[in-house]
Every structure is written in structure tokens, then in C-alpha cells.
Design a protein around this motif. Sequence first.
Motif, PDB file in Angstrom:
ATOM      1  N   GLU A 101      40.348  39.911  33.509  1.00  0.00           N
ATOM      2  CA  GLU A 101      40.641  38.804  34.418  1.00  0.00           C
ATOM      3  C   GLU A 101      40.897  37.478  33.721  1.00  0.00           C
ATOM      4  O   GLU A 101      41.592  36.616  34.271  1.00  0.00           O
ATOM      5  N   VAL A 102      40.330  37.293  32.531  1.00  0.00           N
ATOM      6  CA  VAL A 102      40.617  36.053  31.808  1.00  0.00           C
ATOM      7  C   VAL A 102      42.106  35.991  31.479  1.00  0.00           C
ATOM      8  O   VAL A 102      42.774  34.979  31.710  1.00  0.00           O
ATOM      9  N   GLU A 103      42.625  37.092  30.953  1.00  0.00           N
ATOM     10  CA  GLU A 103      44.054  37.141  30.644  1.00  0.00           C
ATOM     11  C   GLU A 103      44.892  37.071  31.922  1.00  0.00           C
ATOM     12  O   GLU A 103      45.943  36.397  31.956  1.00  0.00           O
ATOM     13  N   ALA A 104      44.431  37.743  32.977  1.00  0.00           N
ATOM     14  CA  ALA A 104      45.175  37.742  34.231  1.00  0.00           C
ATOM     15  C   ALA A 104      45.273  36.337  34.820  1.00  0.00           C
ATOM     16  O   ALA A 104      46.327  35.951  35.352  1.00  0.00           O
ATOM     17  N   ARG A 122      44.931  31.550  51.096  1.00  0.00           N
ATOM     18  CA  ARG A 122      44.370  32.206  52.276  1.00  0.00           C
ATOM     19  C   ARG A 122      43.129  33.028  51.907  1.00  0.00           C
ATOM     20  O   ARG A 122      42.129  33.022  52.639  1.00  0.00           O
ATOM     21  N   ALA A 123      43.197  33.726  50.777  1.00  0.00           N
ATOM     22  CA  ALA A 123      42.047  34.518  50.337  1.00  0.00           C
ATOM     23  C   ALA A 123      40.858  33.626  50.026  1.00  0.00           C
ATOM     24  O   ALA A 123      39.704  33.977  50.329  1.00  0.00           O
ATOM     25  N   MET A 142      36.447  39.756  46.196  1.00  0.00           N
ATOM     26  CA  MET A 142      37.288  40.680  45.452  1.00  0.00           C
ATOM     27  C   MET A 142      38.756  40.538  45.845  1.00  0.00           C
ATOM     28  O   MET A 142      39.646  40.705  45.010  1.00  0.00           O
ATOM     29  N   ALA A 143      39.004  40.218  47.099  1.00  0.00           N
ATOM     30  CA  ALA A 143      40.385  40.014  47.541  1.00  0.00           C
ATOM     31  C   ALA A 143      41.010  38.816  46.818  1.00  0.00           C
ATOM     32  O   ALA A 143      42.192  38.843  46.447  1.00  0.00           O
ATOM     33  N   PHE A 144      40.220  37.780  46.608  1.00  0.00           N
ATOM     34  CA  PHE A 144      40.715  36.608  45.874  1.00  0.00           C
ATOM     35  C   PHE A 144      41.056  36.983  44.435  1.00  0.00           C
ATOM     36  O   PHE A 144      42.136  36.664  43.925  1.00  0.00           O
ATOM     37  N   HIS A 145      40.133  37.676  43.783  1.00  0.00           N
ATOM     38  CA  HIS A 145      40.373  38.053  42.382  1.00  0.00           C
ATOM     39  C   HIS A 145      41.522  39.049  42.258  1.00  0.00           C
ATOM     40  O   HIS A 145      42.303  38.989  41.300  1.00  0.00           O
ATOM     41  N   ILE A 148      44.729  37.245  42.208  1.00  0.00           N
ATOM     42  CA  ILE A 148      45.066  36.701  40.895  1.00  0.00           C
ATOM     43  C   ILE A 148      45.738  37.773  40.043  1.00  0.00           C
ATOM     44  O   ILE A 148      46.732  37.506  39.349  1.00  0.00           O
ATOM     45  N   LEU A 149      45.211  38.988  40.111  1.00  0.00           N
ATOM     46  CA  LEU A 149      45.820  40.082  39.345  1.00  0.00           C
ATOM     47  C   LEU A 149      47.252  40.328  39.794  1.00  0.00           C
ATOM     48  O   LEU A 149      48.139  40.572  38.969  1.00  0.00           O
ATOM     49  N   ARG A 150      47.488  40.271  41.099  1.00  0.00           N
ATOM     50  CA  ARG A 150      48.857  40.475  41.587  1.00  0.00           C
ATOM     51  C   ARG A 150      49.777  39.353  41.117  1.00  0.00           C
ATOM     52  O   ARG A 150      50.923  39.590  40.750  1.00  0.00           O
ATOM     53  N   ALA A 151      49.251  38.139  41.128  1.00  0.00           N
ATOM     54  CA  ALA A 151      50.056  36.998  40.698  1.00  0.00           C
ATOM     55  C   ALA A 151      50.333  37.022  39.200  1.00  0.00           C
ATOM     56  O   ALA A 151      51.271  36.373  38.727  1.00  0.00           O
ATOM     57  N   ALA A 152      49.547  37.778  38.445  1.00  0.00           N
ATOM     58  CA  ALA A 152      49.758  37.883  37.001  1.00  0.00           C
ATOM     59  C   ALA A 152      50.976  38.733  36.666  1.00  0.00           C
ATOM     60  O   ALA A 152      51.483  38.685  35.543  1.00  0.00           O
TER      61      ALA A 152
END
Length: 223
Positions: A101-104, A122-123, A142-145, A148-152
Motif C-alpha cells: 500500500e505504500v507503493e500504491a 465517497r469512500a 477497506m473500501a477506501f484502501h 487507492i489500489l484501483r487508483a494506482a
Amino acid sequence: MSLVRRESLAEQAADLLLSRIRDGEWNVGDKLPGETTLAPALGVGRSTVREAIRQLAGQGVLVSRQGAGVFVTALDIPENWDAVLHRADIVAVIEARIAIEVEASALAAERRTPEELEDLRRALTDRAHHRVDVEKHVDTDMAFHRGILRAAHSPILLELFTHFAPRNRRAMVDMLRDRGDHGDDADQATHERIYDAIDSRDAGLAATLTRTHLNTLKELLIR
């Protein structure tokens, strides 16, 4: 029907071969005897031996090297990914989340689209509205995190996060129930700052804030 019987025989041959490997007849790196030797030793034909070797190769026990032969790469079938994660210590899972997640977060700051930023907002709002029920709080967190992964825009990082998600969810729910408190203002503010860093395309800050957040979570778990 003959195909079913042939596959069954190959599976039996693979089991017998694996048993002999487990018993120490061959060590990692050793070359197996050729098909003409293995076939009578296992009581099957050469085609069945080839299929048994293919099965064990697919399970990570053997490897076939063109022109060199078949070699032992493991003394047993490696555990599948889900089994490993099921038993993994939650601290180890958090450490893996840090790596992912740091890299993401840094990538999300560089690559996020306006639509993905709206989804993150929204999340984050949804997360703020679910602070009473532990399970809903964990799910919105978890939806918020995951956002972030999707946005990466990194499919591999997203897949790794998805694998960890069930184990992480169970551990977080249990931990927060034991503590008796969750989703305080400071915690929500941390997530707001991560969002702001992604919004402003500050990759370094997004990564630093995510690392600090997850390391804090790790410390809470080992107390």
C-alpha cells in the motif's frame, strides 16, 4: 472412460513418486531416473510416468529441463496461497500491506483520475459515517484502501491486496472488538490526509502517511 482411468493411474503414480521423494530417496536438486527406469519401478507405462511428472511439475515439486532431465525442486507440494494466508500472523499481513500500500499510495497520487478521486472521497465519507458498528467500519475502511489500489493502476498490487483482504478483515474486526474503540477523529483525520496527498499528487507524502498509518496499526496489534 479410458481417459478417466488413465488420469487416475497417473495420479496414483504421482502420489507414489511424491511419497518416495518425501522419504528421502531424492533430495532437492537431484535428477530423477529416466522414464525407462521409473516406469517399471512404479508399475506403470512410460506415458503414465510422463503425466505423473507433469502433474508434480505443475505442483512445484519437479522441473523438466530440456536435454538435461527431470530434477527435484521441492520435497513436498508447496502449500497453496490461501492456506498460507489463513494461518499467517496478522502482523505479517500488516507488514505485507505496508509493502503493497505504500507503493500504491504513491502511484495513486501520480495516476489517479478525477473519477477515481471522487470514488475515494465517497469512500472516505462513508468511512466517517460508520464508526459505531465494528464490521461496517472495517468494511468501509477497506473500501477506501481498495480505492487507492484501483487508483494506482497496478493490477498486480490490487490482486495482492485482494488476497490479503479476508485475513486482514477478520483480524481487524477481532482486534477492534477487543479494544472496544475504533474510528476516532485522529484515525479519520489520518485517512483524510492520505486522501489530500493523493488529491494534490504528492506521491512522497502519500507514501509516508500510509507507511506511518500502517506502522501505527502494527504497533497496536503487538501490544
